[in-house]
Motif scaffolding. Structure first.
Motif, PDB file in Angstrom:
ATOM      1  N   MET A  57       0.730  -1.159   0.024  1.00  0.00           N
ATOM      2  CA  MET A  57      -0.086   0.184  -0.098  1.00  0.00           C
ATOM      3  C   MET A  57       0.871   1.342   0.009  1.00  0.00           C
ATOM      4  N   PHE A  58       0.283   2.439  -0.591  1.00  0.00           N
ATOM      5  CA  PHE A  58       0.862   3.632  -0.506  1.00  0.00           C
ATOM      6  C   PHE A  58       0.557   4.340   0.713  1.00  0.00           C
ATOM      7  N   ARG A  59       1.453   4.754   1.349  1.00  0.00           N
ATOM      8  CA  ARG A  59       1.014   5.772   2.591  1.00  0.00           C
ATOM      9  C   ARG A  59       0.620   7.241   2.238  1.00  0.00           C
ATOM     10  N   VAL A  60      -0.280   7.624   2.937  1.00  0.00           N
ATOM     11  CA  VAL A  60      -0.535   8.928   2.746  1.00  0.00           C
ATOM     12  C   VAL A  60      -0.476   9.724   4.201  1.00  0.00           C
ATOM     13  N   THR A  61       0.049  10.862   4.099  1.00  0.00           N
ATOM     14  CA  THR A  61       0.985  11.561   5.205  1.00  0.00           C
ATOM     15  C   THR A  61       0.931  12.923   5.005  1.00  0.00           C
ATOM     16  N   ASN A  62       1.200  13.902   6.229  1.00  0.00           N
ATOM     17  CA  ASN A  62       1.122  15.088   6.251  1.00  0.00           C
ATOM     18  C   ASN A  62       2.244  15.539   7.019  1.00  0.00           C
ATOM     19  N   LEU A  63       2.916  14.426   7.859  1.00  0.00           N
ATOM     20  CA  LEU A  63       4.161  14.570   8.311  1.00  0.00           C
ATOM     21  C   LEU A  63       5.219  15.229   7.677  1.00  0.00           C
ATOM     22  N   ASP A  64       6.338  15.661   8.561  1.00  0.00           N
ATOM     23  CA  ASP A  64       7.601  16.191   7.954  1.00  0.00           C
ATOM     24  C   ASP A  64       8.355  15.078   7.464  1.00  0.00           C
ATOM     25  N   PRO A  65       8.417  15.298   6.212  1.00  0.00           N
ATOM     26  CA  PRO A  65       9.200  13.843   5.455  1.00  0.00           C
ATOM     27  C   PRO A  65      10.448  13.708   6.153  1.00  0.00           C
ATOM     28  N   MET A 119      -1.975  19.684   0.306  1.00  0.00           N
ATOM     29  CA  MET A 119      -2.058  18.523  -0.509  1.00  0.00           C
ATOM     30  C   MET A 119      -1.486  17.101   0.294  1.00  0.00           C
ATOM     31  N   PHE A 120      -2.018  16.006   0.232  1.00  0.00           N
ATOM     32  CA  PHE A 120      -1.647  14.969   1.015  1.00  0.00           C
ATOM     33  C   PHE A 120      -0.383  14.401   0.149  1.00  0.00           C
ATOM     34  N   ARG A 121       0.673  14.201   0.992  1.00  0.00           N
ATOM     35  CA  ARG A 121       1.876  13.357   0.351  1.00  0.00           C
ATOM     36  C   ARG A 121       1.571  11.954   0.008  1.00  0.00           C
ATOM     37  N   VAL A 122       1.872  11.333  -1.068  1.00  0.00           N
ATOM     38  CA  VAL A 122       1.860   9.690  -1.068  1.00  0.00           C
ATOM     39  C   VAL A 122       3.347   9.331  -1.142  1.00  0.00           C
ATOM     40  N   THR A 123       3.640   8.353  -0.370  1.00  0.00           N
ATOM     41  CA  THR A 123       5.131   7.901  -0.333  1.00  0.00           C
ATOM     42  C   THR A 123       5.037   6.396   0.030  1.00  0.00           C
ATOM     43  N   ASN A 124       6.135   5.707  -0.148  1.00  0.00           N
ATOM     44  CA  ASN A 124       6.656   4.470   0.080  1.00  0.00           C
ATOM     45  C   ASN A 124       8.015   4.439   0.808  1.00  0.00           C
ATOM     46  N   LEU A 125       8.474   5.736   1.233  1.00  0.00           N
ATOM     47  CA  LEU A 125       9.719   5.902   1.831  1.00  0.00           C
ATOM     48  C   LEU A 125       9.719   5.366   3.312  1.00  0.00           C
ATOM     49  N   ASP A 126      10.668   4.867   3.672  1.00  0.00           N
ATOM     50  CA  ASP A 126      10.738   4.590   5.222  1.00  0.00           C
ATOM     51  C   ASP A 126      10.247   5.873   6.071  1.00  0.00           C
ATOM     52  N   PRO A 127       9.218   5.765   6.969  1.00  0.00           N
ATOM     53  CA  PRO A 127       8.623   6.886   7.345  1.00  0.00           C
ATOM     54  C   PRO A 127       9.645   7.504   8.504  1.00  0.00           C
ATOM     55  N   LYS A 128      10.517   6.744   9.099  1.00  0.00           N
ATOM     56  CA  LYS A 128      11.324   7.176  10.081  1.00  0.00           C
ATOM     57  C   LYS A 128      12.827   7.669   9.488  1.00  0.00           C
ATOM     58  N   ASN A 129      13.272   6.813   8.815  1.00  0.00           N
ATOM     59  CA  ASN A 129      14.471   7.020   8.037  1.00  0.00           C
ATOM     60  C   ASN A 129      14.524   7.304   6.495  1.00  0.00           C
ATOM     61  N   PRO A 130      14.107   8.145   6.030  1.00  0.00           N
ATOM     62  CA  PRO A 130      13.992   8.412   4.675  1.00  0.00           C
ATOM     63  C   PRO A 130      15.445   8.502   3.895  1.00  0.00           C
ATOM     64  N   PRO A 131      15.585   8.208   2.732  1.00  0.00           N
ATOM     65  CA  PRO A 131      16.796   8.139   2.285  1.00  0.00           C
ATOM     66  C   PRO A 131      17.349   9.695   2.053  1.00  0.00           C
ATOM     67  N   LEU A 132      18.460  10.130   2.291  1.00  0.00           N
ATOM     68  CA  LEU A 132      18.799  11.675   1.953  1.00  0.00           C
ATOM     69  C   LEU A 132      19.803  11.991   1.164  1.00  0.00           C
ATOM     70  N   ASP A 153      23.051  17.115   0.458  1.00  0.00           N
ATOM     71  CA  ASP A 153      22.675  18.493   1.293  1.00  0.00           C
ATOM     72  C   ASP A 153      21.688  18.196   2.308  1.00  0.00           C
ATOM     73  N   GLY A 154      21.230  16.956   2.644  1.00  0.00           N
ATOM     74  CA  GLY A 154      20.434  16.555   3.827  1.00  0.00           C
ATOM     75  C   GLY A 154      19.191  16.611   3.505  1.00  0.00           C
ATOM     76  N   THR A 155      18.527  16.872   2.070  1.00  0.00           N
ATOM     77  CA  THR A 155      17.151  16.807   2.102  1.00  0.00           C
ATOM     78  C   THR A 155      16.688  15.514   1.867  1.00  0.00           C
ATOM     79  N   VAL A 156      15.450  15.099   1.962  1.00  0.00           N
ATOM     80  CA  VAL A 156      15.037  13.875   1.443  1.00  0.00           C
ATOM     81  C   VAL A 156      15.162  13.701   0.024  1.00  0.00           C
TER      82      VAL A 156
END
Lengths: 362, 362
Positions: free
Chosen positions: A172-180, B172-185, B188-191
């Motif tokens: 599934m795709f996660r839907v979120t508004n948390l700081d990425p 807008m809602f973000r749609v993602t499959n990245l690790d919610p806690k430790n996203p790849p960076l 320059d430190g941005t996601v």
């Protein structure tokens, strides 16, 4: 003056009537013959211009892909290839198209590869192929609603954003508004989804089945027809990241009722499209036939696109039990030659290769 | 024997015919009268049981919310309150319902608050109120498709997951499959969204307008009707996090054409619902009238639900320019008494309070 759509003009031509047409130029030959299309049909209307009556500055702007309004009298065509044509008395240039730009696009009037069309997603609606596909897609969608409405089903908009994993149907795709980058954390170091928009972790739905079943147990007969999502990174024709899915749910139905519904439903849609999209289907059929003719004999489809639709409509669907399906598969030459990737024994879930073999060979 | 839906029985009763009905028990009075509903209509069918002919063990299972199949002869009703009733010869208990459990739910046959219904989302389809709402919602949705199809519009499924912010319409809602806690960076430190499913940051659509405009410039007339999303945490009746939106786009239309389309479209839908959902509308109308009667005179609606629909259908929509709208607002007593939150001068974007005032008072 109200514009008339080309689909109406060609299906019920009123010779001698003054009409106004608005659309996009497909071709302009000999400073005289404009082929104009307005999207209401795959067919173009031929408009005939007496170039001595118009300013050359105007005529120069009648180029492929330009938007124009043409007023004139509908007459029987002098040439061959069309029954009627428009004798133009007034020309309005609504939007110009730079011929050099058009040269580089799918709007150039010739056959393009699907890959090239894919690269120009913003322009591909203008091509015969995508025009046909989207008019047919509309007809399919409408016939689906019409089918269910006529039979007393209620259409249900099930939630797209959901906290439940309906059937474990896939990633599934996660839907979120948390700081990425720096999401809020709990004391134990896990992400604190209580801070997210809905106060918990949510996903895009993989199926509306859960809600549809609840509704069917009250309204009797319902169906969903909406977008569903899979986050699997698999490039198969069966799973897309985003696609529209239809799910009927009927209280008190047994397996036989469900099979009858499925067969009747599919036949209805095929019939509806053949009756309502004949021109578009013929274009796609001819396109496929032409492509097939370039392949070696043994790689060609047995039936053309239209023949396949007719085959669905004119034949009773074969029905067999799971046990019979396993028997058929195990007795197949395909199995004996070890051409299936997954082994077969009573109790397995059928794989798509198995289902496909049954559909294509039984 | 094929079951017959109660909507069909009540609209075209065939006295003397043996029929099979399946549905849910709404009430069972005097060990004799079953009120059964199957969701096809808000109305119940009265089924009459001769309790001496049935096993008491069976009769005990005929409780509110139980699913039953009833076979019998349709006869003219002996009692008042219904034209026909079913003289039961066979009873099948399909699903039992524990009376103690039902007591705690919205299935208990009495009026419930909307808040209580909200808390039992899985059961609320079983109530008259939500049954009516969902049958009407179906009729509205179908009438929308019917309206556009009859007028040669093509239905477009525009993308739900999108990389574009169509009209800056909202958060807008973000749609993602990245690790919610430790996203790849990135360095320059941005996601690093290149690692995400689509290779870039994507969101849920706020509007299908962008794609619809492209399609209209090729197919002439298109409409969208699909889910759209807003991530604003505002509790207004105008913005939901998820809602279905309709967006028609027509090539060559001017402002007058668009106004005509809007008015004709809204009147068509209201008419369709009044013609096809009379029983459900009457129920909701009566519910509202009863609620209104408990309010002080000066807080009541001027018109009832059905009267409001009739008002839309029977009146020409008033049309005024922006300049006229500003004039009306500035000359209003509402403005003079400083009741608007936002000030008014020529050039401002109208706020919803202004639009609302214009609609309700002009």
């Amino acid at each position: 003056m109200k514009r008339v759509k080309i689909a109406e003009i060609l299906s019920q031509p009123e010779i001698g009537k003054e009409i106004l047409v608005k659309g996009w130029v497909r071709a302009f030959r000999s400073n005289r013959f404009i082929q104009i299309n307005d999207g209401s049909t795959i067919n173009t209307l031929q408009a005939v211009v007496d170039f001595e009556k118009f300013d050359e500055a105007i005529l120069k702007k009648i180029t492929t892909a330009a938007a124009v309004g043409l007023k004139g009298i509908l007459i029987e065509s002098q040439g061959t290839g069309q029954a009627v044509e428009l004798q133009v008395s007034e020309i309005e240039i609504i939007g110009e198209a730079n011929p050099d730009d058009v040269q580089r696009t799918v709007m150039q009037p010739k056959k393009h590869s699907l890959e090239f069309l894919r690269e120009q997603a913003h322009l591909r609606f203008r091509t015969n192929t995508f025009g046909a596909v989207f008019r047919i897609r509309h007809a399919v969608a409408f016939s689906i609603h019409n089918y269910f409405n006529q039979r007393g089903f209620f259409y249900l908009h099930t939630p797209i954003i959901t906290g439940s994993d309906a059937e474990g149907a896939g990633e599934m795709f996660r839907v979120t508004n948390l700081d990425p980058k720096n999401p809020p954390l709990n004391e134990d170091g896990t992400v604190n989804f209580k801070e997210d928009f809905f106060g918990k972790a949510v996903n895009l739905t993989v199926s509306g089945q859960l809600e549809a079943e609840l509704a069917a147990l009250a309204l009797g007969q319902v169906y969903t027809f909406g977008p569903t999502f899979r986050a699997e990174n698999s490039n198969t024709s069966r799973h897309l990241a985003e696609f529209w899915m239809i799910e009927p749910e009927v209280a008190f139905n047994d397996l036989l009722d469900n099979m009858n519904l499925t067969e009747d439903f599919l036949k209805y849609i095929c019939n509806y499209v053949m009756e309502n999209c004949a021109d578009d289907l013929k274009f796609l059929n001819d396109r496929e036939v032409q492509e097939q003719s370039q392949k070696p004999q043994n790689e060609r489809n047995e039936l053309s696109l239209i023949e396949r639709l007719q085959f669905v409509v004119n034949n009773e669907f074969k029905r067999l039990t799971y046990t019979e399906a396993i028997e058929v598969l195990k007795n197949s030459n395909h199995y004996k030659k070890k051409k299936f990737q997954y082994d077969i024994s009573w109790g397995i879930d059928l794989q798509s290769e198995h289902e496909r073999y049954l559909v294509e060979n039984e």
